[in-house]
Design an enzyme around this catalytic site. Structure first.
Site, PDB file in Angstrom:
ATOM      1  N   CYS A  34     -12.881  -6.673 -43.781  1.00  0.00           N
ATOM      2  CA  CYS A  34     -13.050  -7.944 -44.494  1.00  0.00           C
ATOM      3  C   CYS A  34     -12.585  -7.864 -45.940  1.00  0.00           C
ATOM      4  O   CYS A  34     -12.228  -8.896 -46.531  1.00  0.00           O
ATOM      5  CB  CYS A  34     -14.500  -8.406 -44.419  1.00  0.00           C
ATOM      6  SG  CYS A  34     -15.684  -7.218 -45.097  1.00  0.00           S
TER       7      CYS A  34
ATOM      8  N   GLU B 213     -21.837 -13.107 -45.286  1.00  0.00           N
ATOM      9  CA  GLU B 213     -20.812 -12.162 -45.700  1.00  0.00           C
ATOM     10  C   GLU B 213     -19.558 -12.499 -44.912  1.00  0.00           C
ATOM     11  O   GLU B 213     -19.444 -12.149 -43.728  1.00  0.00           O
ATOM     12  CB  GLU B 213     -21.264 -10.722 -45.443  1.00  0.00           C
ATOM     13  CG  GLU B 213     -22.523 -10.313 -46.202  1.00  0.00           C
ATOM     14  CD  GLU B 213     -22.338 -10.294 -47.702  1.00  0.00           C
ATOM     15  OE1 GLU B 213     -21.173 -10.349 -48.157  1.00  0.00           O
ATOM     16  OE2 GLU B 213     -23.338 -10.216 -48.432  1.00  0.00           O
TER      17      GLU B 213
END
Length: 472
Positions: free
Chosen positions: A250, A216
């Site tokens: 993110c 991720e």
């Protein structure tokens, strides 16, 4: 000291490996008990978790921690508890005609010992959400939290020890060298959340053991204002999405694409929206600080480079404050930035937003596609034709339309990147499947005619083989 910690890592790994071998397929009662203890860890220690994260950041909004971390994790655990029985059930799979009356089944088999490397920006959510999935799938779990959040990491290790046996869930603290040792362990699956650069190194380390990985990562997630969008509503969403956790997210909008001639108007709307959210900054507990001096200086250097290169830099300071020695950074809008600037090449990860104008939707699509595939993409507008073009002609890990980041918190949808923004996915059932081996099983019937296709071959084989060719 490092050797001692690495010895502990090896001991915990072997302890969990041995425990898994004794109980390779925990029943639903065991898994539910572990999830309920994880939920108790989340609910009973909210104040301690918020306080530890606040210390590490030098000022982290408690409300953001409660909303973006504890609430999200709590919802994920409860979702898993509600659906676990169905996820564990053997799945019937259709059997093709030649193999009837045999039956196909898929069995979700626990993998074993799972490693999770979590980052500093959402230290609780991005550690415990994948733990939820791994425990639901029946695994043992080791977690390596970030060294940039030492207060929280020590707290998480303490809480894990209070709520779990070390052969169920264990937290290993330490610096980057410990992180390297951690990802080199022969896990049955490894999930890493962090930067693309470090993710590449993690994948290389895991490859030595043929450890499957879920990465991720991040990247430059674009937000696109279509000419048909409601500017005030869009600016409000972008201001919130960009400044949540001071942009240290993110999936935060990394840059904004707006129709040609609208950069000034959009900047003004954004300034108004930001001032409404944060009428003051320095002593405002709602506005989060940058995690470290190094990260703070990096952002300052990027802004200075853009200003020196002739870009239009606007700092939003509603109360006209001097932020002093805190690591709080003024929300900053940047227009007319050349593409070779660090601000335009690197993931920003802070409260700085470049605004880029485009002439046509083709140009906007081309701008997105020239870069690495982003973790998230945001589109604002009412034109369904343009929306479909953006969805079909760009590739991103996930998309939210007319808002920011909400695709992340959908437990009925997978979350993950693509290309340089990551591989694999989790959340909800996708997390359960990530940490399981979906084992295909064929159950042969007593009435099978398969023996007629075995040697010695002859006329019976030829007739049966001809029939099989016709019906398949």
């Amino acid at each position: 000291m490092l050797q001692v910690r690495q010895d502990i890592l090896g001991e915990r790994f072997q302890l969990q490996r041995a425990a898994f071998e004794k109980q390779p397929f925990p029943d639903i009662d065991v898994r539910e008990d572990r999830l309920k203890r994880l939920l108790a860890l989340t609910e009973r220690h909210e104040a301690d978790i918020c306080a530890a994260i606040d210390i590490d950041f030098g000022g982290r909004s408690t409300h953001e921690t409660r909303l973006a971390e504890l609430f999200v994790v709590r919802a994920g655990i409860r979702h898993a508890l509600s659906h676990l029985k169905g996820w564990m059930r053997e799945r019937r799979v259709a059997t093709t005609l030649p193999f009837l009356p045999g039956k196909n089944r898929l069995v979700a088999q626990p993998l074993g010992v799972v490693g999770i490397v979590s980052p500093w920006n959402y230290p609780f959510q991005l550690a415990v959400a994948p733990v939820t999935a791994a425990l639901a799938a029946g695994n043992r779990v080791l977690v390596k939290p970030s060294e940039l959040t030492p207060a929280f990491s020590e707290l998480l290790a303490k809480l894990a020890g209070e709520h779990f046996a070390p052969d169920e869930l264990s937290v290993i603290t330490g610096d980057a060298e410990m992180g390297k040792a951690f990802v080199s362990m022969p896990f049955d699956h490894l999930l890493f959340t962090g930067s693309t650069a470090v993710g590449r190194q993690v994948a290389i380390a895991a490859a030595a053991n043929l450890t499957p990985v879920t990465l991720e990562l991040g990247g430059k997630s674009p937000a696109i204002f279509d000419p048909s969008c409601d500017l005030d509503a869009a600016a409000s969403s972008i201001a919130y999405g960009k400044l949540l956790n001071a942009g240290q997210t993110c999936i935060a909008p990394d840059y904004l694409l707006v129709p040609r001639g609208q950069a000034g108007t959009v900047a003004a709307r954004l300034a108004t929206a930001i001032a409404r959210l944060y009428p003051s900054l320095r002593d405002n507990p709602d506005y989060t600080a940058i995690i470290s001096d190094r990260h703070y200086q990096r952002l300052r250097d990027m802004i200075a480079e853009a200003r020196d290169a002739g870009a239009d830099v606007t700092e939003i300071n509603p109360a006209g404050e001097d932020l002093g020695t805190s690591r709080k950074l003024l929300p900053t809008l940047v227009s007319n930035a050349s593409p070779d600037l660090r601000l335009m090449r690197e993931e920003i990860f802070g409260p700085v937003l470049p605004i880029v104008e485009y002439a046509t939707i083709d140009e906007a699509i081309d701008h997105v596609n020239r870069a690495d595939r982003p973790l998230a993409l945001y589109w604002f507008g009412r034109d369904s034709g343009n929306r479909q073009r953006i969805l079909r002609e760009t590739v991103a890990g996930g998309v939210t339309i007319n808002d920011c980041m909400l695709h992340l918190v959908q437990e009925n949808q997978p979350f993950g990147g693509v290309g340089a923004s990551g591989m694999g996915a989790y959340h909800g059932q996708w997390g359960f499947r990530t940490f399981s081996k979906e084992k295909p099983v064929f159950l042969q019937s007593r009435l099978s005619a398969g023996a007629l296709l075995r040697p010695p071959y002859g006329k019976t084989f030829e007739r049966l083989f001809a029939l099989l060719r016709r019906i398949t």
